[in-house]
Scaffold this active site. Structure first.
Site, short mmCIF file in Angstrom:
data_model
loop_
_atom_site.label_atom_id
_atom_site.label_comp_id
_atom_site.label_asym_id
_atom_site.label_seq_id
_atom_site.Cartn_x
_atom_site.Cartn_y
_atom_site.Cartn_z
CE LYS A 119 -4.38 -1.59 1.80
NZ LYS A 119 -5.48 -1.32 2.73
CE LYS A 209 -11.31 -10.19 -5.14
NZ LYS A 209 -10.56 -9.60 -4.06
CE LYS A 212 -14.19 -1.77 -2.93
NZ LYS A 212 -13.31 -0.65 -2.84
#
Ligand code: TRP
Length: 345
Positions: A119, A209, A212
């Site tokens: 991240k 996968k 979103k």
């Protein structure tokens, strides 16, 4: 008299997909509902975690409420006292225990966390916060405060669970029994079974996968999609030219994904669904069955969602927060006594 504790954090997210629903939310709610007699089930909204990376703070309140509403619409029984639904920041012991644990955590230990590395690389130095670095310690506090033994962890959370065990053992060996050590990752997988974390694939690219963050949104069905729009997405899902329906994830990933989606929508076994359609040549007819089922599911879900009573949600949150605060504060006191912040008598 105390029951073993199962604990899980339900991240506040907008735009949940049917992948989140069938792979995460639904199995968790089923698990909670079926085990609430034997276990205390703690399901919390990790609101303090939600801005370790930049967010729009103006919408955080509505996101938190919306998440709770989605869980209710997905079947979380709000009147079951064995299931506690609470907001992390409403139990101040989370923040307080985190600070104590921080002072027993090595910089090197946190530096090794792969999720932090991933991240922070994406964000760059200027936007990488100490909160993001420190977040596994808060997660350890989330778990240890409630003496939780069972925590369903996906692959991305395994390292954080291992850290939780390490820090708890470190403190126990220095100060005597303060914390209950949660079970190891392999034990967690044994306890929760393999059904967790199942992955629905993208409709346009069934090798990846459903996520979103997909830019076009064409391969992704969101829980908020209009049923007709979702119908279209299923009808235009990528398949293959074999003209023979079969569950073959390698050579027919698109068809296999649709078979799995249909089984989930019907709550049927995959074997039964495969047996029903295997060998059929008309993909269009099969897709229509899936698309109709999807539209019906979304219609019903969205009806349940608007019918959720917000007052009932707030009442559940408040009563759970009261109950769990007692447990959390008792653990915090043990930790404070151990390190000398409170006297032992
Ligand atoms: N880190 C989890 C996630 O990203 C959410 C979470 C926070 C959590 N604290 C937790 C999960 C404690 C389990 C236990 O999804």
């Amino acid at each position: 008299m105390t029951k073993p504790v199962i604990l899980t954090g339900l991240r506040a997210n907008s735009d949940l997909t049917i992948g989140n629903y069938f792979g995460g939310i639904k199995p968790m709610i089923d698990m909670a509902t079926t085990r609430a007699d034997e276990y205390d089930i703690n399901m919390f909204i990790p609101d303090l975690h939600s801005f370790t990376t930049p967010i729009d703070h103006g919408t955080l309140q509505s996101q938190i409420l919306n998440n709770a509403r989605i869980y209710a619409a997905a079947g979380l029984p709000l009147n079951n006292e064995g299931i506690r639904l609470y907001r992390q920041s409403y139990v101040s012991a989370h923040s307080e225990l985190t600070w104590i644990l921080d002072c027993f955590t090595g910089m090197g230990e946190m530096n090794r966390m792969t999720q932090f590395k991933d991240k922070s690389t994406g964000l760059g130095d200027a936007r990488t916060t100490v909160g993001l670095f420190n977040y596994p310690v808060l997660m350890a506090a989330d778990i240890l405060l409630y003496n939780a033994q069972y925590v369903p962890v996906g692959d991305d959370q395994t390292q954080h669970l291992e850290f939780t065990r390490d820090i708890a053992e470190r403190i126990n060996s220095k100060f005597g029994d303060v914390f209950v050590i949660p079970e190891s990752a392999p034990k967690q997988h044994e306890f929760f079974g393999k059904g967790q974390g199942l992955r629905i694939k993208d409709l346009q690219d069934p090798t990846k996968k459903m996520s979103k963050s997909d830019e076009s949104g064409k391969g992704v069905v969101f829980l908020g999609d209009a049923p007709e729009a979702a119908h279209k997405k299923i009808m235009s899902a990528a398949t293959d030219d074999k003209a023979f329906i079969d569950l073959d994830r390698t050579n027919q990933p698109g068809i296999s994904n649709l078979l799995e989606i249909l089984a989930l929508l019907r709550g049927a076994s995959l074997d039964d669904v495969v047996a029903e359609f295997k060998g059929q040549a008309k993909y269009g007819d099969f897709k229509k069955v899936v698309a109709d089922e999807m539209a019906a599911f979304l219609t019903a879900f969205q009806q349940r969602l608007v019918a959720v009573d917000d007052q009932q949600i707030y009442a559940k949150l408040a009563s759970s927060e009261k109950t769990v605060s007692e447990v959390a504060n008792a653990t915090l006191l043990r930790a404070q006594q151990a390190v000398g912040l409170r006297s032992k008598d």
